[in-house]
Design a protein around this motif. Structure first.
Motif, mmCIF file in Angstrom:
data_model
loop_
_atom_site.group_PDB
_atom_site.id
_atom_site.type_symbol
_atom_site.label_atom_id
_atom_site.label_comp_id
_atom_site.label_asym_id
_atom_site.label_seq_id
_atom_site.Cartn_x
_atom_site.Cartn_y
_atom_site.Cartn_z
ATOM 1 N N ARG A 1 -21.086 33.421 16.368
ATOM 2 C CA ARG A 1 -20.677 34.306 17.449
ATOM 3 C C ARG A 1 -21.685 35.456 17.549
ATOM 4 O O ARG A 1 -21.720 36.339 16.691
ATOM 5 C CB ARG A 1 -19.271 34.858 17.206
ATOM 6 C CG ARG A 1 -18.707 35.590 18.420
ATOM 7 C CD ARG A 1 -17.229 35.854 18.244
ATOM 8 N NE ARG A 1 -16.671 36.587 19.361
ATOM 9 C CZ ARG A 1 -16.267 36.035 20.486
ATOM 10 N NH1 ARG A 1 -16.381 34.740 20.647
ATOM 11 N NH2 ARG A 1 -15.742 36.760 21.461
ATOM 12 N N GLN B 1 -14.574 40.148 34.824
ATOM 13 C CA GLN B 1 -14.562 38.687 34.769
ATOM 14 C C GLN B 1 -14.844 38.089 36.147
ATOM 15 O O GLN B 1 -15.660 37.168 36.292
ATOM 16 C CB GLN B 1 -13.211 38.186 34.252
ATOM 17 C CG GLN B 1 -13.094 36.665 34.247
ATOM 18 C CD GLN B 1 -11.664 36.188 34.031
ATOM 19 O OE1 GLN B 1 -10.738 36.982 33.954
ATOM 20 N NE2 GLN B 1 -11.474 34.880 33.935
ATOM 21 N N HIS C 1 -17.034 34.511 35.453
ATOM 22 C CA HIS C 1 -16.620 33.816 34.241
ATOM 23 C C HIS C 1 -15.357 33.006 34.503
ATOM 24 O O HIS C 1 -14.399 33.516 35.088
ATOM 25 C CB HIS C 1 -16.343 34.814 33.110
ATOM 26 C CG HIS C 1 -17.576 35.408 32.520
ATOM 27 N ND1 HIS C 1 -17.581 36.595 31.825
ATOM 28 C CD2 HIS C 1 -18.859 34.964 32.514
ATOM 29 C CE1 HIS C 1 -18.810 36.869 31.422
ATOM 30 N NE2 HIS C 1 -19.594 35.886 31.821
ATOM 31 N N SER D 1 -13.406 31.851 32.093
ATOM 32 C CA SER D 1 -12.403 32.268 31.105
ATOM 33 C C SER D 1 -12.586 33.737 30.747
ATOM 34 O O SER D 1 -13.709 34.221 30.618
ATOM 35 C CB SER D 1 -12.523 31.404 29.844
ATOM 36 O OG SER D 1 -11.734 31.922 28.798
ATOM 37 N N ILE D 2 -11.472 34.425 30.548
ATOM 38 C CA ILE D 2 -11.523 35.841 30.165
ATOM 39 C C ILE D 2 -12.120 36.010 28.773
ATOM 40 O O ILE D 2 -12.705 37.055 28.460
ATOM 41 C CB ILE D 2 -10.098 36.463 30.210
ATOM 42 C CG1 ILE D 2 -10.159 37.990 30.064
ATOM 43 C CG2 ILE D 2 -9.211 35.860 29.130
ATOM 44 C CD1 ILE D 2 -10.799 38.696 31.227
ATOM 45 N N SER D 3 -12.023 34.973 27.931
ATOM 46 C CA SER D 3 -12.572 35.070 26.572
ATOM 47 C C SER D 3 -14.086 35.246 26.598
ATOM 48 O O SER D 3 -14.671 35.862 25.706
ATOM 49 C CB SER D 3 -12.202 33.826 25.751
ATOM 50 O OG SER D 3 -12.748 32.658 26.335
ATOM 51 N N THR D 4 -14.742 34.700 27.621
ATOM 52 C CA THR D 4 -16.190 34.884 27.760
ATOM 53 C C THR D 4 -16.514 36.343 28.064
ATOM 54 O O THR D 4 -17.488 36.892 27.549
ATOM 55 C CB THR D 4 -16.735 33.990 28.889
ATOM 56 O OG1 THR D 4 -16.318 32.650 28.673
ATOM 57 C CG2 THR D 4 -18.256 34.045 28.938
ATOM 58 N N THR D 5 -15.687 36.967 28.873
ATOM 59 C CA THR D 5 -15.912 38.362 29.244
ATOM 60 C C THR D 5 -15.595 39.301 28.091
ATOM 61 O O THR D 5 -16.223 40.359 27.956
ATOM 62 C CB THR D 5 -15.041 38.735 30.457
ATOM 63 O OG1 THR D 5 -15.085 37.677 31.415
ATOM 64 C CG2 THR D 5 -15.520 40.019 31.110
ATOM 65 N N GLU D 6 -14.639 38.912 27.248
ATOM 66 C CA GLU D 6 -14.179 39.797 26.181
ATOM 67 C C GLU D 6 -15.264 40.142 25.173
ATOM 68 O O GLU D 6 -15.175 41.169 24.491
ATOM 69 C CB GLU D 6 -12.984 39.167 25.460
ATOM 70 C CG GLU D 6 -11.685 39.269 26.250
ATOM 71 C CD GLU D 6 -10.546 38.521 25.587
ATOM 72 O OE1 GLU D 6 -10.828 37.668 24.708
ATOM 73 O OE2 GLU D 6 -9.388 38.783 25.950
ATOM 74 N N ILE D 7 -16.291 39.300 25.081
ATOM 75 C CA ILE D 7 -17.354 39.587 24.120
ATOM 76 C C ILE D 7 -18.063 40.899 24.449
ATOM 77 O O ILE D 7 -18.579 41.586 23.582
ATOM 78 C CB ILE D 7 -18.375 38.420 24.040
ATOM 79 C CG1 ILE D 7 -19.279 38.587 22.815
ATOM 80 C CG2 ILE D 7 -19.198 38.313 25.309
ATOM 81 C CD1 ILE D 7 -20.139 37.380 22.533
#
Length: 301
Positions: free
Chosen positions: A107, A266, A271, A273-279
């Motif tokens: 990651r 996002q 994006h 998925s929101i998980s991609t933005t969360e990084i």
């Protein structure tokens, strides 16, 4: 059907039925050619088993020592080929079901420009610095657009003139998976720069619809953007290697640090998925920590 023929038909399907970008098709073509060369072009796709795939992964990882991200991408392409073959009735059993291989990617935090480097780059793309030279003007607008909207370099070169609405201050972006979104030209300086560029572009003789052209009327390429950005970064005095994706990261981090809701970020970045933005929240936290250090040392501005 042998692997070579199956790959050819799958790529034709991707080109006509799925209408993927030329960039994605090139990546698929390269990934499949590599696998076909290893397994054997005349081998029937129906006879490919988990053992061959496992041997291929071993070759990628342990013999050629490729990055895990490269291995993951190549396997993803082969999985798409297998999925297509199953749908077409060319396969009855999915060899990946018995593979049980996990590709674990480290990651990594996205690399963004710090405030000093961002300021230097913005000065370098100031419209006044571009003068009247068309190529310099186009380069200036392209870099500004990436910095202010966070669009991908592939999306940048795909913008057509009809995608731009100066009246509404928006550009239609054609993103991954044929998903469209709007980006907003909310900064007056950027809107003026694009307006001036479009006026100059109308004098260029060309048959192409792309917004960004060279002075001789040829569409801008992703490789051309990368090269020009490197040259611009060097001339601006940036010591680090600057890529278009770093500008996307810089924009996203800036939005979050300014308090923009992550769901809006996002959507603006496209994006899935929101998980991609969360990084990017981790990058933003790093910026906060650096600011606190400056306060501690009495250097905060």
């Amino acid at each position: 059907m042998n692997l070579k023929e199956a790959s050819r038909r799958f790529l034709l399907h991707c080109q006509s039925a799925v209408t993927l970008s030329e960039y994605t098709l090139r990546a698929y073509r390269s990934d499949l050619a590599d696998c076909v060369a290893f397994v054997g072009p005349r081998k029937s796709i129906a006879s490919v088993q988990a053992e061959q795939l496992r041997a291929y992964i071993f070759d990628l990882r342990s013999v050629r020592e490729l990055k895990e991200s490269t291995i993951k991408r190549r396997l993803a392409t082969i999985k798409l080929l297998v999925k297509w073959a199953l749908h077409e009735g060319r396969l009855k059993v999915n060899p990946f079901d018995a593979l049980n291989e996990k590709i674990r990617l480290p990651r990594r935090l996205p690399r963004a420009l710090d405030r000093d480097d961002s300021r230097r780059l913005r000065r370098a793309v100031d419209p006044a610095a571009a003068g009247t030279d068309f190529d310099r003007m186009r380069r200036s607008v392209a870099v500004q657009l990436m910095l202010e909207t966070g669009i991908r370099v592939g999306e940048l070169v795909s913008i057509a003139c009809q995608d731009v609405s100066l009246a509404d201050k928006v550009i239609v972006i054609h993103g991954k998976g044929n998903r469209q979104r709007l980006v907003y030209l909310y900064k007056p300086a950027l809107l003026r720069a694009i307006s001036r560029y479009i006026a100059r572009r109308s004098s260029i003789v060309t048959r192409h619809e792309e917004l960004f052209l060279s002075a001789v009327g040829a569409p801008l390429t992703t490789a051309g953007v990368r090269r020009e950005l490197r040259e611009l970064a060097v001339s601006a005095g940036l010591a680090r290697h600057v890529t278009p994706h770093m500008l996307r990261h810089t924009c996203a981090t800036s939005w979050l640090e300014s308090g923009l809701d992550i769901r809006f970020v996002q959507k603006l970045l496209g994006h899935h998925s929101i998980s991609t933005t969360e990084i990017y929240t981790h990058v933003s936290d790093q910026g906060l920590r650096a600011a606190l250090e400056r306060v501690k040392q009495g250097r905060f501005r």
